[in-house]
Design an enzyme around this catalytic site. Structure first.
Site, PDB file in Angstrom:
ATOM      1  N   TYR B 130      34.413  31.080  40.061  1.00  0.00           N
ATOM      2  CA  TYR B 130      35.398  31.373  41.211  1.00  0.00           C
ATOM      3  C   TYR B 130      34.814  32.628  41.859  1.00  0.00           C
ATOM      4  O   TYR B 130      34.698  33.591  41.124  1.00  0.00           O
ATOM      5  CB  TYR B 130      36.815  31.315  40.907  1.00  0.00           C
ATOM      6  N   GLN B 191      43.612  25.540  44.974  1.00  0.00           N
ATOM      7  CA  GLN B 191      43.124  24.283  45.060  1.00  0.00           C
ATOM      8  C   GLN B 191      41.624  24.185  44.697  1.00  0.00           C
ATOM      9  O   GLN B 191      41.103  23.167  44.104  1.00  0.00           O
ATOM     10  CB  GLN B 191      43.167  23.847  46.531  1.00  0.00           C
ATOM     11  N   ASN B 214      42.801  36.240  42.889  1.00  0.00           N
ATOM     12  CA  ASN B 214      44.121  36.794  43.186  1.00  0.00           C
ATOM     13  C   ASN B 214      45.309  36.270  42.283  1.00  0.00           C
ATOM     14  O   ASN B 214      44.712  35.352  41.510  1.00  0.00           O
ATOM     15  CB  ASN B 214      44.349  36.950  44.732  1.00  0.00           C
ATOM     16  N   SER B 237      41.139  47.532  37.185  1.00  0.00           N
ATOM     17  CA  SER B 237      40.226  48.154  36.491  1.00  0.00           C
ATOM     18  C   SER B 237      40.746  49.518  36.222  1.00  0.00           C
ATOM     19  O   SER B 237      41.563  50.330  36.475  1.00  0.00           O
ATOM     20  CB  SER B 237      38.915  48.351  37.592  1.00  0.00           C
ATOM     21  N   GLN B 259      36.370  54.319  40.200  1.00  0.00           N
ATOM     22  CA  GLN B 259      37.343  53.302  39.718  1.00  0.00           C
ATOM     23  C   GLN B 259      38.679  53.091  40.628  1.00  0.00           C
ATOM     24  O   GLN B 259      39.284  52.068  40.992  1.00  0.00           O
ATOM     25  CB  GLN B 259      38.052  53.465  38.300  1.00  0.00           C
ATOM     26  N   HIS B 262      38.679  51.013  43.550  1.00  0.00           N
ATOM     27  CA  HIS B 262      38.751  49.423  43.661  1.00  0.00           C
ATOM     28  C   HIS B 262      40.164  48.942  44.055  1.00  0.00           C
ATOM     29  O   HIS B 262      40.076  47.991  44.881  1.00  0.00           O
ATOM     30  CB  HIS B 262      38.527  49.006  42.207  1.00  0.00           C
ATOM     31  N   GLU B 327      38.743  50.151  29.484  1.00  0.00           N
ATOM     32  CA  GLU B 327      37.619  49.066  29.722  1.00  0.00           C
ATOM     33  C   GLU B 327      36.527  49.544  30.016  1.00  0.00           C
ATOM     34  O   GLU B 327      35.205  49.167  29.352  1.00  0.00           O
ATOM     35  CB  GLU B 327      38.197  48.494  31.034  1.00  0.00           C
ATOM     36  N   HIS B 328      36.256  50.745  30.754  1.00  0.00           N
ATOM     37  CA  HIS B 328      35.029  51.603  30.743  1.00  0.00           C
ATOM     38  C   HIS B 328      35.194  52.741  29.992  1.00  0.00           C
ATOM     39  O   HIS B 328      36.381  53.636  30.462  1.00  0.00           O
ATOM     40  CB  HIS B 328      34.660  51.921  32.231  1.00  0.00           C
ATOM     41  N   ASP B 361      28.065  48.811  36.397  1.00  0.00           N
ATOM     42  CA  ASP B 361      28.735  47.818  37.568  1.00  0.00           C
ATOM     43  C   ASP B 361      27.580  46.862  38.325  1.00  0.00           C
ATOM     44  O   ASP B 361      27.730  45.760  38.606  1.00  0.00           O
ATOM     45  CB  ASP B 361      29.472  48.366  38.843  1.00  0.00           C
ATOM     46  N   GLU B 415      48.829  19.787  -1.706  1.00  0.00           N
ATOM     47  CA  GLU B 415      49.181  19.717  -0.416  1.00  0.00           C
ATOM     48  C   GLU B 415      49.886  18.463  -0.076  1.00  0.00           C
ATOM     49  O   GLU B 415      50.142  18.285   0.962  1.00  0.00           O
ATOM     50  CB  GLU B 415      48.078  20.265   0.721  1.00  0.00           C
ATOM     51  N   HIS B 420      43.378  12.411   1.640  1.00  0.00           N
ATOM     52  CA  HIS B 420      42.457  13.325   1.677  1.00  0.00           C
ATOM     53  C   HIS B 420      41.712  13.266  -0.010  1.00  0.00           C
ATOM     54  O   HIS B 420      40.463  13.396   0.001  1.00  0.00           O
ATOM     55  CB  HIS B 420      42.935  14.780   1.953  1.00  0.00           C
TER      56      HIS B 420
END
Lengths: 433, 433
Positions: B130, B191, B214, B237, B259, B262, B327-328, B361, B415, B420
């Site tokens: 995506y 969709q 989103n 981020s 950052q 963003h 994250e960074h 990046d 068991e 088995h």
């Protein structure tokens, strides 16, 4: 009766598609209940956990008795027979040896422009393992979840296992001991998952939760995902056996039943290139069902979801296998290694007639926590990787930044991210002075 | 103003905990809408996708024009400037080279009892990526998602990218072309995720879906998870910079802003062992904010979620870093490699003052899709592993089954899984005859 399909029959494609998409499990919607339990444990901590344990497990605990003490574990483990202990120890050793080979390597290299790049694997600090209570309280599952965590280097490994009415399975405690588990709590359900994820005074929070459980546990794991990591949400078990006619029908019947006896929603499928052999296996299943201890479970599973599919060739069998993407795949054919090259979507493959799937459940070495419901198309069984994470590393030199920095600046500008570009440009300006 | 903390201050622990648990993002509850869209696409296929695209993107498509034709792609890509193309090509080459090193190896070995064990990695057959439309339509994200998939060996890689009012970003198409993407659809939103997961006449279903989006896209990915694999659900981020005083305050200010620009929910944190240097960096941020193109985004992010933390020592900085699990992580200290040994929970580490995060990046090589919201404690950035799955393999010989089969039987009995045990016993009886 299971369904009998034949790839040469005109209606095959429709029937096979129906088999693939058959819904085998009702997922009761317990999300509202679970959401309330999690909120309760988050706000009231141990008090909530203790209340819920009293209500659901008829067991009265205090913050001090939530965890088994070392003495309690030693005492319970003392009840295990020498035979059971030896079997569990052999299983633990073999599972450990297999998973040690999975440890991935760190990497670091210098590229042509002088940049040092690489990555480093480190273990999750703390992990929690959910072990169901009652009938499905399997010591083998403790080994399969706990050993990979400890091989990965997880420092703190906690188990939660409900003990309804105080009933404890000593083999579960022994399996935990053999695996190096650090803490064992006698709690279960969504309240155990909430305690592991958010922590209480008595239970420190963990970073990752794995292990099977009922609908409440599964819903709780889904809800805490993000706050902590989770493993897959497992569906009912499945086996696909691909066999030619040179096999013992009774052995394969037992292999099919070893999945069917897990759960009425389990699915066992045989694919063979010999229709008569397929019927012989189905007959052998019926014979065994007459005496099998768990016939009341295995029977409905086999009759409702079992299938015997006759194919023109083993190539066709491999194609169907890839569409099924089975959790367990047995290849009982003359050259199983060759056939396995073409069966690419499967959780675990068992090669040849001397490798019944039950070996993999207990003692083979590979993990028995495997992707169900066709998810072997995109996911793998549990492994040490589930308890590790990778940090990427990069270090530019002034020369490396001069070489590649301008392109980063260009791309930043094309994405209208000015500060990104300036962070590179400011350094380049200084270097170019 | 960002928050200024000092580990020597009495209220530090409470303030730091508040910083860690601050909720930076409202997740609008779009689940009901998304559930309806998915059901619609499942039942009406292309007709639903076309209707929703007309409604949300003001673009009228037919089943034939859902996908870009090769000519349309070539034409659009022709508009890319030579500079932009060269930068994107360099980035693609470096990302490919890095990810090629990630390919894991298959294994096969014989153990002491004669069993052959191992595993095999195979690619997911089809993946969907995506790509957001509009402002956040980043060609760099196309490279970072598509190249690992193609390096892993994914045969069919489809992209969906909405083109509101028909507006196309030629750089996105070029990035797709450079990455070897096979199909590009001009659809977006829930969709697009539904079409990728369940398939329509025009869009064949995939096995795995990755890429940012989103709230609608995120909710749709959560809903189709299980039917297909998904990557992480990314949050806003974050960057953590650990710096001693021997640094250029303006460079670090730009790194923090890279950052912050963003997203208003992004978070930038500086940890330093020199309070005066911390103030100098904060001053430099304010200066840069006066002229920064995206000051309207970066300013609120820095003022609402930014932080400058003064610590006693770099050891203390590492401890806090592990609690943040950023994250960074930029390490701008005299010996960044040594410090990195102690910062074990981080998505990506950038070593030394010549490695601004923006390099990562775009062009460094490692992936820029990284775990957010403290999930670096238990998860890793995107890699070739996300497009591969592992099948375990085991093959017993008669001798191996004789050696370990009895223990499997013992465990099966413990068991209460009779079939088995019998599946092993039937073979052992035959072998022992």
């Amino acid at each position: 009766m299971p369904v009998f399909l034949d790839t040469t029959a005109p209606g095959f494609e429709a029937e096979f598609s129906a088999l693939l998409s058959a819904k085998r499990e009702d997922s009761p919607d317990v999300d509202a209940v679970v959401s309330g339990i999690i909120a309760d444990v988050r706000s009231r901590g141990d008090a909530a956990v203790i209340e819920l344990t009293s209500k659901f497990d008829r067991l009265d605990l205090t913050p001090e008795t939530l965890a088994f003490s070392r003495d309690e574990i030693d005492m319970a483990v003392g009840d295990v027979t020498p035979d059971d202990r030896a079997a569990l120890e052999l299983a633990a050793d073999r599972i450990r040896a297999y998973h040690q080979k999975q440890m991935p390597e760190d990497a670091s290299w210098q590229d042509a422009c002088g940049a040092t790049l690489g990555w480093r694997w480190t273990p999750v600090s703390a992990a929690g393992l959910y072990v169901p209570g009652g009938l499905a309280s399997y010591p083998s599952s403790v080994l399969m979840n706990a050993i990979p965590a400890k091989v990965a280097g997880v420092e703190r490994l906690a188990i939660t296992v409900p003990t309804p009415d105080g009933a404890v399975n000593p083999l579960v405690l022994l399996a935990a001991q053999l695996s190096g588990v650090d803490e064992i709590y006698r709690i279960g359900g969504a309240q155990a998952i909430a305690a592991l994820a958010y922590g209480t005074d008595a239970v420190a929070p963990v970073d990752k939760i794995t292990g099977p459980g009922n609908a409440f546990v599964a819903a709780a794991k889904r809800r805490v995902f993000g706050k902590v990591g989770i493993d897959m949400i497992a569906g009912p078990s499945e086996i696909l056996v691909i066999a030619d006619k040179d096999n013992n029908a009774d052995w394969l019947a037992l292999d099919l039943l070893s999945q069917a006896e897990h759960d009425e929603s389990a699915q066992s499928i045989l694919i063979t290139d010999d229709a008569a052999f397929g019927r012989a296996v189905a007959d052998a299943v019926e014979t065994r069902l007459q005496t099998l201890e768990r016939a009341a479970i295995a029977g409905p599973s086999w009759r409702d979801f079992g299938a015997v599919i006759t194919v023109r060739s083993l190539d066709e069998a491999a194609e169907l296998s890839n569409r099924i993407a089975p959790e367990h795949l047995e290849l009982c054919v003359a050259d199983p290694v060759a056939l396995s090259q073409n069966t690419v979507h499967a959780g675990a493959i068992f090669l040849g007639q001397y490798t019944p799937e039950a070996i993999g459940d207990y003692i083979g070495g590979p993990n028995h926590v495997l992707p169900t419901a066709r998810s072997a198309r995109f996911s793998s069984g549990l492994s040490v990787m589930d308890f590790l994470k990778r940090t990427t590393l990069s270090q530019m030199t002034p020369a490396a930044l001069r070489a590649i920095g301008p392109s980063a600046e260009t791309l930043a500008q094309s994405e209208s991210l000015e500060a990104h570009g300036l962070s590179v440009r400011a350094r380049l300006d200084q270097l170019n002075r």
